[in-house]
Design a protein around this motif. Structure first.
Motif, short mmCIF file in Angstrom:
data_model
loop_
_atom_site.label_atom_id
_atom_site.label_comp_id
_atom_site.label_asym_id
_atom_site.label_seq_id
_atom_site.Cartn_x
_atom_site.Cartn_y
_atom_site.Cartn_z
N ASP A 49 0.83 -1.20 0.00
CA ASP A 49 0.00 0.00 0.00
C ASP A 49 0.87 1.26 0.00
OD1 ASP A 49 -2.37 -1.44 0.01
OD2 ASP A 49 -2.54 -1.45 2.19
N VAL A 50 1.93 1.22 0.79
CA VAL A 50 2.85 2.37 0.84
C VAL A 50 3.47 2.60 -0.53
CG1 VAL A 50 4.97 3.28 1.86
CG2 VAL A 50 3.31 2.07 3.28
N ARG A 51 3.84 1.52 -1.21
CA ARG A 51 4.42 1.64 -2.54
C ARG A 51 3.45 2.36 -3.47
NH1 ARG A 51 3.32 -0.78 -7.11
NH2 ARG A 51 4.90 -0.91 -8.77
N ALA A 52 2.18 1.95 -3.47
CA ALA A 52 1.19 2.55 -4.35
C ALA A 52 0.99 4.03 -4.03
CB ALA A 52 -0.14 1.80 -4.24
N LEU A 53 0.90 4.36 -2.74
CA LEU A 53 0.72 5.74 -2.33
C LEU A 53 1.93 6.60 -2.71
CD1 LEU A 53 -0.80 5.08 1.21
CD2 LEU A 53 -2.00 6.13 -0.72
N THR A 54 3.11 6.05 -2.51
CA THR A 54 4.34 6.79 -2.81
C THR A 54 4.45 7.09 -4.31
OG1 THR A 54 5.47 5.80 -0.92
CG2 THR A 54 6.85 6.77 -2.65
N LEU A 55 4.24 6.09 -5.13
CA LEU A 55 4.34 6.31 -6.58
C LEU A 55 3.28 7.29 -7.07
CD1 LEU A 55 5.09 2.66 -7.78
CD2 LEU A 55 6.70 4.58 -7.56
N ALA A 56 2.09 7.24 -6.47
CA ALA A 56 1.05 8.21 -6.85
C ALA A 56 1.48 9.63 -6.48
CB ALA A 56 -0.27 7.86 -6.17
N GLY A 57 2.08 9.79 -5.30
CA GLY A 57 2.55 11.12 -4.90
C GLY A 57 3.69 11.61 -5.77
N LEU A 58 4.63 10.72 -6.10
CA LEU A 58 5.74 11.10 -6.97
C LEU A 58 5.25 11.45 -8.37
CD1 LEU A 58 8.39 8.45 -5.85
CD2 LEU A 58 8.27 10.86 -5.17
N ASP A 59 4.24 10.71 -8.85
CA ASP A 59 3.65 11.03 -10.15
C ASP A 59 3.13 12.47 -10.16
OD1 ASP A 59 4.14 8.58 -11.29
OD2 ASP A 59 2.11 7.80 -11.02
N ARG A 60 2.50 12.87 -9.07
CA ARG A 60 1.96 14.23 -9.01
C ARG A 60 3.09 15.27 -9.07
NH1 ARG A 60 -2.71 15.89 -4.89
NH2 ARG A 60 -3.94 15.19 -6.66
N LEU A 61 4.17 15.01 -8.36
CA LEU A 61 5.30 15.94 -8.39
C LEU A 61 5.90 16.03 -9.79
CD1 LEU A 61 7.02 15.11 -4.99
CD2 LEU A 61 5.86 17.24 -5.60
N VAL A 62 5.95 14.90 -10.48
CA VAL A 62 6.44 14.92 -11.86
C VAL A 62 5.50 15.73 -12.74
CG1 VAL A 62 6.86 13.48 -13.90
CG2 VAL A 62 7.71 12.75 -11.67
#
Length: 278
Positions: A49-62
């Motif tokens: 779950d943390v992996r999914a949340l982290t990648l979603a947040g990083l996607d937003r920053l990108v």
């Protein structure tokens, strides 16, 4: 030269300690900070779950134009670093993390070879610090989870009887093992250094990832020729702080920790909630 901002991601407001160090070391760089307050704390969640949340947040920053990504969360680093480097490396965006810099600093700091690690339950379970310190000769690592620390910090509680009692409990096995160095394996924990230092005593050194991570960010920008171009006289860097949840404590602590750099915290919709399909 690349005038795009540095993107900093954290599960909440703990990564502000890393943002502060980056701003201090790289005053000419713009910074966008995203704290996933809607889903904090990460430390008690499954790593998937943390992996999914982290990648979603990083996607937003990108999407917001970040030229480099800093995962300012130990749990997120443990869960998603490899995937993040594969995903964003294809786009030419480097990813900096907090575990390796802190581990290296801890190894350089210890005198008796006994290093304590305080982290979230997920970080401790992942063994990220054990892996990072495995190659260091004559070093023994004693880990303990400190799950309530994130809750205290997110509520703005950094002193008081409850904080002190929890700290005494979490530090007990590290003190019993005679550690001389304690790595704060969560970027929330440096906000509790007053209590921790008092309980550990002057013979134990605290290591945080903030300064070491800022150094790693600076080195990466230099190596890839991504430093911001020189600014005109009187021109200042721009800082933007985003939170995925309503949190008066976030705004208050951000201003307390970062001072005048924080003109306001923008509340944005969560990129993802646990249980949703990507």
């Amino acid at each position: 030269m690349n005038d795009a901002p540095i993107g900093v991601f954290d599960s909440g407001l703990g990564g502000l300690t890393v943002a502060r160090a980056i701003i201090d070391q790289l005053p000419g760089e713009d910074v966008i900070y995203l704290g996933d307050s809607a889903n904090t704390p990460y430390g008690s969640r499954r790593l998937s779950d943390v992996r999914a949340l982290t990648l979603a947040g990083l996607d937003r920053l990108v999407e917001l134009g970040a030229k480099i990504l800093v995962i300012a969360c130990n749990t997120a680093t443990a869960a998603a670093l490899q995937d993040a480097r594969e995903r964003y490396g294809e786009q030419g965006i480097p990813v900096i993390e907090v575990v390796t810099p802190a581990a290296k600093q801890g190894a350089a700091t210890t005198r008796n070879g006994r290093i304590g690690v305080l982290g979230t339950a997920a970080t401790v379970r992942s063994g990220a610090y054990l892996d990072a310190l495995r190659a260091v000769p004559d070093v023994e690592v004693i880990q303990n989870a400190a799950p309530r620390f994130v809750e205290f910090v997110e509520k703005g509680e950094t002193t008081g009887e409850a904080v002190t009692e929890a700290a005494r409990q979490y530090l007990a096995p590290l003190i019993a093992a005679d550690v001389d160095t304690v790595i704060l394996g969560c970027t929330h924990y440096p906000l509790l250094t007053g209590v921790l230092s008092r309980l550990l005593g002057p013979g134990v050194r605290l290591v945080t990832s903030s300064e070491a991570t800022a150094n790693a960010t600076y080195s990466e920008l230099i190596d890839l020729d991504l430093l911001h171009s020189p600014r005109a006289a009187g021109e200042h860097a721009h800082y933007r702080f985003l939170s995925t949840g309503e949190s008066p404590e976030f705004s208050a602590l951000a201003r307390r920790f970062l001072g005048p750099e924080v003109h306001g915290v923008e509340v944005v919709a969560p990129t993802r909630r646990v249980g949703e399909d990507r």
